[in-house]
Write an enzyme that holds these catalytic residues in place. Structure first.
Site, mmCIF file in Angstrom:
data_model
loop_
_atom_site.group_PDB
_atom_site.id
_atom_site.type_symbol
_atom_site.label_atom_id
_atom_site.label_comp_id
_atom_site.label_asym_id
_atom_site.label_seq_id
_atom_site.Cartn_x
_atom_site.Cartn_y
_atom_site.Cartn_z
ATOM 1 N N LYS A 149 -20.565 5.451 -13.995
ATOM 2 C CA LYS A 149 -19.389 6.223 -14.429
ATOM 3 C C LYS A 149 -18.200 5.967 -13.496
ATOM 4 O O LYS A 149 -17.072 5.748 -13.950
ATOM 5 C CB LYS A 149 -19.728 7.712 -14.489
ATOM 6 C CG LYS A 149 -20.855 7.999 -15.461
ATOM 7 C CD LYS A 149 -21.183 9.469 -15.493
ATOM 8 C CE LYS A 149 -22.437 9.708 -16.316
ATOM 9 N NZ LYS A 149 -22.787 11.120 -16.385
ATOM 10 N N ALA A 205 -10.448 8.764 -4.429
ATOM 11 C CA ALA A 205 -10.848 7.368 -4.603
ATOM 12 C C ALA A 205 -11.994 7.379 -5.613
ATOM 13 O O ALA A 205 -12.720 8.372 -5.718
ATOM 14 C CB ALA A 205 -11.334 6.811 -3.268
ATOM 15 N N GLY A 244 -8.009 20.533 -4.452
ATOM 16 C CA GLY A 244 -6.794 20.521 -3.641
ATOM 17 C C GLY A 244 -6.574 21.797 -2.838
ATOM 18 O O GLY A 244 -5.672 21.846 -2.002
ATOM 19 N N GLN A 245 -7.404 22.821 -3.062
ATOM 20 C CA GLN A 245 -7.161 24.105 -2.398
ATOM 21 C C GLN A 245 -7.325 24.007 -0.885
ATOM 22 O O GLN A 245 -6.504 24.510 -0.124
ATOM 23 C CB GLN A 245 -8.119 25.177 -2.950
ATOM 24 C CG GLN A 245 -7.910 26.549 -2.329
ATOM 25 C CD GLN A 245 -8.735 27.634 -3.000
ATOM 26 O OE1 GLN A 245 -9.538 27.349 -3.903
ATOM 27 N NE2 GLN A 245 -8.555 28.868 -2.579
ATOM 28 N N ASP A 258 -7.114 14.513 -6.258
ATOM 29 C CA ASP A 258 -6.740 13.171 -5.786
ATOM 30 C C ASP A 258 -7.957 12.532 -5.137
ATOM 31 O O ASP A 258 -8.416 12.993 -4.098
ATOM 32 C CB ASP A 258 -5.615 13.327 -4.748
ATOM 33 C CG ASP A 258 -5.196 12.010 -4.136
ATOM 34 O OD1 ASP A 258 -5.413 10.965 -4.766
ATOM 35 O OD2 ASP A 258 -4.618 12.043 -3.031
ATOM 36 N N HIS A 272 0.833 -1.208 0.000
ATOM 37 C CA HIS A 272 0.000 0.000 0.000
ATOM 38 C C HIS A 272 0.868 1.259 0.000
ATOM 39 O O HIS A 272 1.837 1.331 0.758
ATOM 40 C CB HIS A 272 -0.870 -0.036 1.264
ATOM 41 C CG HIS A 272 -1.939 0.977 1.316
ATOM 42 N ND1 HIS A 272 -1.942 1.994 2.234
ATOM 43 C CD2 HIS A 272 -3.047 1.134 0.572
ATOM 44 C CE1 HIS A 272 -3.021 2.737 2.068
ATOM 45 N NE2 HIS A 272 -3.712 2.229 1.063
HETATM 46 P P1 NAI Z 1 -11.644 13.490 -0.928
HETATM 47 O O1 NAI Z 1 -13.075 13.097 -1.147
HETATM 48 O O2 NAI Z 1 -11.295 14.036 0.398
HETATM 49 O O3 NAI Z 1 -11.227 14.540 -2.039
HETATM 50 C C1 NAI Z 1 -11.329 14.228 -3.413
HETATM 51 C C2 NAI Z 1 -10.882 15.426 -4.222
HETATM 52 O O4 NAI Z 1 -11.897 16.436 -4.170
HETATM 53 C C3 NAI Z 1 -9.604 16.094 -3.708
HETATM 54 O O5 NAI Z 1 -8.781 16.420 -4.773
HETATM 55 C C4 NAI Z 1 -10.106 17.336 -2.998
HETATM 56 O O6 NAI Z 1 -9.149 18.382 -3.078
HETATM 57 C C5 NAI Z 1 -11.322 17.675 -3.811
HETATM 58 N N1 NAI Z 1 -12.298 18.442 -3.033
HETATM 59 C C6 NAI Z 1 -12.859 18.080 -1.863
HETATM 60 N N2 NAI Z 1 -13.703 19.037 -1.441
HETATM 61 C C7 NAI Z 1 -13.659 20.031 -2.366
HETATM 62 C C8 NAI Z 1 -14.314 21.290 -2.507
HETATM 63 N N3 NAI Z 1 -15.167 21.751 -1.608
HETATM 64 N N4 NAI Z 1 -14.025 22.020 -3.599
HETATM 65 C C9 NAI Z 1 -13.139 21.590 -4.526
HETATM 66 N N5 NAI Z 1 -12.512 20.417 -4.448
HETATM 67 C C10 NAI Z 1 -12.759 19.645 -3.380
HETATM 68 O O7 NAI Z 1 -10.674 12.263 -1.251
HETATM 69 P P2 NAI Z 1 -10.966 10.699 -1.150
HETATM 70 O O8 NAI Z 1 -11.657 10.239 -2.379
HETATM 71 O O9 NAI Z 1 -11.586 10.408 0.147
HETATM 72 O O10 NAI Z 1 -9.471 10.097 -1.154
HETATM 73 C C11 NAI Z 1 -8.625 10.336 -0.022
HETATM 74 C C12 NAI Z 1 -7.254 9.793 -0.246
HETATM 75 O O11 NAI Z 1 -7.284 8.384 -0.285
HETATM 76 C C13 NAI Z 1 -6.560 10.203 -1.534
HETATM 77 O O12 NAI Z 1 -5.324 10.774 -1.171
HETATM 78 C C14 NAI Z 1 -6.337 8.900 -2.312
HETATM 79 O O13 NAI Z 1 -5.155 8.872 -3.059
HETATM 80 C C15 NAI Z 1 -6.275 7.928 -1.163
HETATM 81 N N6 NAI Z 1 -6.585 6.546 -1.561
HETATM 82 C C16 NAI Z 1 -5.558 5.653 -1.610
HETATM 83 C C17 NAI Z 1 -5.801 4.332 -1.915
HETATM 84 C C18 NAI Z 1 -4.681 3.365 -1.979
HETATM 85 O O14 NAI Z 1 -4.935 2.164 -2.101
HETATM 86 N N7 NAI Z 1 -3.439 3.777 -1.927
HETATM 87 C C19 NAI Z 1 -7.165 3.848 -2.176
HETATM 88 C C20 NAI Z 1 -8.153 4.891 -2.151
HETATM 89 C C21 NAI Z 1 -7.870 6.196 -1.826
#
Ligand code: NAI
Length: 349
Positions: A224, A176, A306-307, A174, A116
């Site tokens: 999707k 999931a 990302g902001q 970034d 991981h």
């Molecule tokens: P998240 O739902 O917190 O954010 C997703 C994206 O939406 C981000 O780029 C964030 O900046 C953007 N975002 C969130 N709120 C926003 C807003 N109000 N306005 C504009 N943009 C906004 O992220 P999620 O899906 O929960 O993923 C979290 C982390 O988990 C990520 O870093 C991902 O790489 C990691 N991950 C890693 C896995 C692995 O196996 N290595 C598997 C699944 C996820």
């Protein structure tokens, strides 16, 4: 509990070293985990240390991996991670992809047999900090119902992207491909909080808000998101000759075995497509344009992707990083782990 970045790094590094990683690899993993916590992505930060420590202690993360980089074409390569620490392998493989993109305009590196690697934003930012576009996708263990299905097939298969603007501007997306990452369910469990509707289903396929009842996650936007997770699995699994779909190893099974996961980094060098200063200006302009959009009712402003994480990172550098008390207690304890994760059911309570 608030801790400084430096203190958190030291605690994580020391715990992982005690579990068996070399100091150098423990340092590399700590860097990626602290990056996640500092950006408010607690699901992929310090709360994962106990799980990693257990897998390291049981032999499922190779503490002496022989990384092998094999350049297969002017812009393509594979990177065998030998089931060593995924964060360290993914970081090193991204350096290689950046180097190839400097020479060839594009660099694509497929990482094979990794464990991981955490929050992908770390790796794509390596590319944008080098004035390039970074894209990364990786496999994750099967815990998501495909659209219309009643049993899991794909993982939460994340996609990350980062591009450089002027000065230190970076736009980083970034996510999931599930409505929420599994780590967010774990985080809700650790805080004993309900999860919002629409994130997950229980054992009967019924929607649930109880993080302890979750039996499978839901893809974003129905068919999707399901299509996107298929794309990620093909790029980071099938393409690299690794187990794919429901055969991807589970985070919580067989902790004594390597996970054999795949990840694909794609780096694009803007220099080979356009004039770099104009490109960076236009990325910064995109960020400004998005911020200037009139907010909808109920929103204070439009953020670019990302902001908010970048702002949190800024605030944490002065106020310290917020860590759940249980995680802090574990990190400061003498225990390597408490046998918390070795079970057959990925959704076990
Ligand atoms: P998240 O739902 O917190 O954010 C997703 C994206 O939406 C981000 O780029 C964030 O900046 C953007 N975002 C969130 N709120 C926003 C807003 N109000 N306005 C504009 N943009 C906004 O992220 P999620 O899906 O929960 O993923 C979290 C982390 O988990 C990520 O870093 C991902 O790489 C990691 N991950 C890693 C896995 C692995 O196996 N290595 C598997 C699944 C996820």
């Amino acid at each position: 509990m608030h801790v400084s970045k430096e203190k958190l790094h030291e605690l994580i590094q020391s715990k992982l070293h005690k579990a068996g990683l070399t100091l150098e690899h423990a340092d590399g993993v700590a860097e990626v985990l602290v990056h996640a916590d500092a950006r408010g992505i607690h699901s992929h930060g310090a709360m994962r240390v106990e799980y990693y420590a257990e897998r390291i202690a049981k032999g499922g993360i190779n503490t002496d991996p022989q990384f092998h980089f094999n350049q297969t074409g002017p812009a393509s390569a594979t990177f065998n991670a030998d089931n060593g620490a995924g964060h360290v392998a993914a970081k090193e493989a991204m350096d290689k992809a950046i180097q190839m993109a400097k020479d060839s305009g594009v660099g694509v590196v497929g990482i094979k047999h990794m464990s991981h690697s955490g929050s992908l934003s770390y790796f794509v930012k390596q590319a944008s900090q080098a004035d390039m576009i970074g894209i990364s996708v990786c496999q994750s263990d099967p815990m998501v119902v495909p659209f219309g299905g009643a049993e899991p097939y794909y993982g939460t298969n994340p996609i990350a992207f980062s591009a450089p603007g002027e000065n230190d501007d970076l736009i980083t997306f970034d996510m999931a491909t599930t409505v929420q990452a599994w780590g967010k369910i774990l985080h809700a469990r650790s805080k004993n909080e309900a999860i919002p509707e629409g994130w997950a289903v229980d054992g009967n396929g019924e929607p649930t808000t109880n993080p302890f009842e979750v039996s499978a996650l839901l893809p974003i936007a129905g068919p999707k998101g399901y299509g996107l997770m298929m794309m990620v699995d093909i790029l980071s699994g099938v393409l690299l000759g690794l187990p794919f779909g429901k055969n991807v190893s589970s985070m919580y099974h067989d902790l004594e075995k390597g996970r054999d996961l795949g990840q694909l980094h794609i780096v694009i060098n803007p220099l080979f497509f356009t004039e770099i200063n104009t490109f960076k200006q236009h990325i910064s302009q995109t960020m400004k344009d998005l911020n200037a959009i009139k907010p909808a009712p109920g929103f204070d402003q439009v953020y670019y992707p990302g902001q908010r994480s970048a702002e949190r990172e800024e605030a944490y550098s002065s106020d310290g990083i917020e860590i759940v008390d249980d995680v802090y207690d574990y990190l400061t304890s003498d225990a390597i782990h408490h046998n918390a994760y070795d079970h057959k059911d990925p959704f076990a309570k």
